[in-house]
Write a protein that holds these residues in place. Structure first.
Motif, PDB file in Angstrom:
ATOM      1  N   CYS A  46       0.864  -1.181   0.000  1.00  0.00           N
ATOM      2  CA  CYS A  46       0.000   0.000   0.000  1.00  0.00           C
ATOM      3  C   CYS A  46       0.905   1.238   0.000  1.00  0.00           C
ATOM      4  CB  CYS A  46      -0.872   0.037   1.246  1.00  0.00           C
ATOM      5  SG  CYS A  46      -2.032  -1.335   1.350  1.00  0.00           S
ATOM      6  N   GLY A  47       0.474   2.287  -0.675  1.00  0.00           N
ATOM      7  CA  GLY A  47       1.246   3.529  -0.691  1.00  0.00           C
ATOM      8  C   GLY A  47       2.614   3.288  -1.302  1.00  0.00           C
ATOM      9  N   THR A  48       3.637   3.785  -0.622  1.00  0.00           N
ATOM     10  CA  THR A  48       5.011   3.590  -1.100  1.00  0.00           C
ATOM     11  C   THR A  48       5.302   2.119  -1.394  1.00  0.00           C
ATOM     12  OG1 THR A  48       5.932   5.532  -0.006  1.00  0.00           O
ATOM     13  CG2 THR A  48       7.417   3.674  -0.305  1.00  0.00           C
ATOM     14  N   SER A  49       4.837   1.246  -0.530  1.00  0.00           N
ATOM     15  CA  SER A  49       5.139  -0.183  -0.689  1.00  0.00           C
ATOM     16  C   SER A  49       4.516  -0.745  -1.965  1.00  0.00           C
ATOM     17  CB  SER A  49       4.684  -0.955   0.545  1.00  0.00           C
ATOM     18  OG  SER A  49       5.401  -0.498   1.682  1.00  0.00           O
ATOM     19  N   SER A  89       5.517  -4.241   3.513  1.00  0.00           N
ATOM     20  CA  SER A  89       4.931  -3.293   4.458  1.00  0.00           C
ATOM     21  C   SER A  89       5.983  -2.919   5.493  1.00  0.00           C
ATOM     22  CB  SER A  89       3.712  -3.916   5.158  1.00  0.00           C
ATOM     23  OG  SER A  89       3.236  -3.057   6.172  1.00  0.00           O
ATOM     24  N   ARG A  90       6.428  -1.666   5.440  1.00  0.00           N
ATOM     25  CA  ARG A  90       7.457  -1.237   6.395  1.00  0.00           C
ATOM     26  C   ARG A  90       7.019  -1.524   7.826  1.00  0.00           C
ATOM     27  NH1 ARG A  90       8.722   5.103   7.045  1.00  0.00           N
ATOM     28  NH2 ARG A  90       6.535   5.041   7.705  1.00  0.00           N
ATOM     29  N   SER A  91       5.782  -1.157   8.140  1.00  0.00           N
ATOM     30  CA  SER A  91       5.310  -1.293   9.518  1.00  0.00           C
ATOM     31  C   SER A  91       4.939  -2.729   9.861  1.00  0.00           C
ATOM     32  CB  SER A  91       4.074  -0.407   9.715  1.00  0.00           C
ATOM     33  OG  SER A  91       3.035  -0.839   8.831  1.00  0.00           O
ATOM     34  N   THR A  94      -0.180  -2.556   8.508  1.00  0.00           N
ATOM     35  CA  THR A  94      -1.216  -1.974   7.640  1.00  0.00           C
ATOM     36  C   THR A  94      -2.406  -2.945   7.513  1.00  0.00           C
ATOM     37  OG1 THR A  94       0.393  -0.648   6.451  1.00  0.00           O
ATOM     38  CG2 THR A  94      -1.643  -1.184   5.264  1.00  0.00           C
ATOM     39  N   VAL A 140       7.297   9.313   9.071  1.00  0.00           N
ATOM     40  CA  VAL A 140       6.029   8.871   8.481  1.00  0.00           C
ATOM     41  C   VAL A 140       6.270   8.587   7.003  1.00  0.00           C
ATOM     42  CG1 VAL A 140       3.692   9.626   7.868  1.00  0.00           C
ATOM     43  CG2 VAL A 140       4.640  10.188  10.125  1.00  0.00           C
ATOM     44  N   GLN A 142       8.123   7.505   3.843  1.00  0.00           N
ATOM     45  CA  GLN A 142       9.151   6.471   3.650  1.00  0.00           C
ATOM     46  C   GLN A 142      10.226   6.920   2.660  1.00  0.00           C
ATOM     47  OE1 GLN A 142       7.932   2.446   3.125  1.00  0.00           O
ATOM     48  NE2 GLN A 142       5.947   2.723   4.118  1.00  0.00           N
ATOM     49  N   GLU A 205       3.263  13.771  -0.233  1.00  0.00           N
ATOM     50  CA  GLU A 205       3.226  13.486   1.210  1.00  0.00           C
ATOM     51  C   GLU A 205       4.014  14.520   2.007  1.00  0.00           C
ATOM     52  OE1 GLU A 205       2.877   8.694   1.847  1.00  0.00           O
ATOM     53  OE2 GLU A 205       4.836   9.467   1.368  1.00  0.00           O
ATOM     54  N   THR A 290      -0.404   9.162   8.740  1.00  0.00           N
ATOM     55  CA  THR A 290       0.140   8.440   9.891  1.00  0.00           C
ATOM     56  C   THR A 290       1.179   7.467   9.368  1.00  0.00           C
ATOM     57  OG1 THR A 290      -1.695   6.884   9.644  1.00  0.00           O
ATOM     58  CG2 THR A 290      -1.907   8.574  11.352  1.00  0.00           C
ATOM     59  N   ARG A 291       2.009   6.968  10.248  1.00  0.00           N
ATOM     60  CA  ARG A 291       3.113   6.090   9.837  1.00  0.00           C
ATOM     61  C   ARG A 291       2.592   4.805   9.221  1.00  0.00           C
ATOM     62  NH1 ARG A 291       6.651   2.474  11.475  1.00  0.00           N
ATOM     63  NH2 ARG A 291       8.824   2.840  10.889  1.00  0.00           N
ATOM     64  N   VAL A 293      -1.392   2.862   8.253  1.00  0.00           N
ATOM     65  CA  VAL A 293      -2.843   3.029   8.271  1.00  0.00           C
ATOM     66  C   VAL A 293      -3.446   1.796   8.941  1.00  0.00           C
ATOM     67  CG1 VAL A 293      -4.930   3.325   6.875  1.00  0.00           C
ATOM     68  CG2 VAL A 293      -2.795   4.484   6.210  1.00  0.00           C
TER      69      VAL A 293
HETATM   70  C1  F1P Z   1       2.192   2.080   3.830  1.00  0.00           C
HETATM   71  C2  F1P Z   1       1.799   3.561   3.860  1.00  0.00           C
HETATM   72  C3  F1P Z   1       2.957   4.470   3.499  1.00  0.00           C
HETATM   73  C4  F1P Z   1       2.562   5.908   3.510  1.00  0.00           C
HETATM   74  C5  F1P Z   1       1.820   6.348   4.766  1.00  0.00           C
HETATM   75  C6  F1P Z   1       0.841   5.326   5.201  1.00  0.00           C
HETATM   76  O1  F1P Z   1       2.786   1.664   4.988  1.00  0.00           O
HETATM   77  O2  F1P Z   1       0.726   3.712   2.966  1.00  0.00           O
HETATM   78  O3  F1P Z   1       3.465   4.157   2.235  1.00  0.00           O
HETATM   79  O4  F1P Z   1       3.715   6.700   3.358  1.00  0.00           O
HETATM   80  O5  F1P Z   1       2.720   6.601   5.791  1.00  0.00           O
HETATM   81  O6  F1P Z   1       1.356   3.973   5.130  1.00  0.00           O
HETATM   82  P1  F1P Z   1       3.436   0.232   5.174  1.00  0.00           P
HETATM   83  O7  F1P Z   1       2.369  -0.813   4.942  1.00  0.00           O
HETATM   84  O8  F1P Z   1       4.551   0.090   4.188  1.00  0.00           O
HETATM   85  O9  F1P Z   1       3.905   0.238   6.596  1.00  0.00           O
END
Ligand code: F1P
Length: 296
Positions: A46-49, A89-91, A94, A140, A142, A205, A290-291, A293
């Protein structure tokens, strides 16, 4: 206080050459859970990923390593059969990614997660986990996590990124003539289109900028109508024949990457931070973001 809070985004951007060096070294030694040549693969984020997934899918096909698709988590086509699904997913928290990971686990699909920390909720749902703790971020927005994952994936495909180019991009800083412009369009061919999408997202962003991104040849099919003096057209890789003249003729500022496209993305990240600051925004505290979602 403001100056202090912006330090970590820039520090993370500037640490990319070292992160890539480590990713290249580790990928050369062999990473578990990567697709085998010939497997049908989907990459999801999602997003950057998602844009990392897009770039990787194109790179893997260009390398002849196998059919590879890229999707956002909610657009994943559950009716298709893949040998392995990569969940980026960095976090690792998500919600849409966790929901898809659970569904894939229930359907006995082989999965690999790519996360920052090793211990995430996503890990428990996937067959293999590749953690990039050394490239995890406080920000937040990436920057080094996605490029380090791509550095590892490119190395595994036999095309490691140019660390020297990354060092040059960091040393060069944000090109002053590209900071705080009214509009930016990013172009890329092949895997660089994923990078163009990520570049555009970064500017939105961090700096609230009006940005767009297209596969380079699509630019002539409509989007060029908004090219104008003061606006920027930024190609992450070489520009196909026939595009330079119409762009420069519009009066827009044209920048064409002369270095590794992944290293050119570092210049975009630096422009995003500088543009945010020029607009009185804090790139470490982007509006409405947010870092991760987390929906429930
Ligand atoms: C994905 C993401 C980021 C975006 C924002 C919300 O997060 O969409 O790409 O910059 O901070 O979250 P993740 O699944 O890679 O942690």
């Amino acid at each position: 206080m403001e100056a202090q809070r912006t330090v970590h985004t820039r520090a993370e951007i500037e640490s990319q050459p070292d992160c890539w060096s480590r990713a290249i070294e580790e990928a050369r030694a062999g990473l578990p859970g990567l697709p085998v040549a010939g497997e049908r693969v989907a990459a999801v984020g999602c997003g950057t990923s998602w844009f990392v997934a897009q770039a990787y899918a194109a790179l893997r096909e260009e390398a002849g390593a196998g059919e590879t698709d890229a999707f956002t988590a909610t657009a994943y086509p559950t009716g298709r059969r893949y040998d392995r699904v990569l969940l980026i997913s960095r976090s690792g928290t998500t919600t849409e990614i966790l929901d898809l990971a659970a569904a894939l686990r229930d359907a006995a699909v082989v999965t690999t997660s790519f996360t920052g920390p090793a211990d995430t909720p996503l890990r428990a749902l996937t067959s293999d986990t590749l953690a990039f703790a050394y490239a995890d971020e406080r920000s937040v927005v990436q920057t080094r996590f996605p490029t380090t994952v791509l550095a590892a994936l490119r190395t595994a495909l036999g095309d490691p990124p140019e660390v020297a180019d990354a060092r040059a991009a960091v040393a060069g800083g944000a090109p002053a003539e590209l900071v705080d412009r009214p509009q930016y369009t990013f172009l890329g061919t092949g895997w660089q289109y994923g990078l163009a999408q990520e570049a555009a997202l970064k500017m939105r962003e961090a700096a609230g900028a009006w940005t767009e991104a297209y596969p380079a040849m699509e630019y002539r099919h409509g989007p060029i109508a908004i090219a104008a003096p003061g606006r920027v057209v930024w190609a992450l890789g070489p520009l196909p024949d026939g595009l330079t003249e119409p762009i420069t003729g519009s009066g827009a500022t044209l920048r064409v990457a002369e270095r590794d496209p992944l290293a050119e993305l570092i210049a975009v990240q630096l422009v995003a931070v500088a543009t945010a600051q020029a607009r009185g925004l804090d790139p470490d505290a982007p509006r409405r973001l947010t870092r991760s979602v987390i929906l429930r």
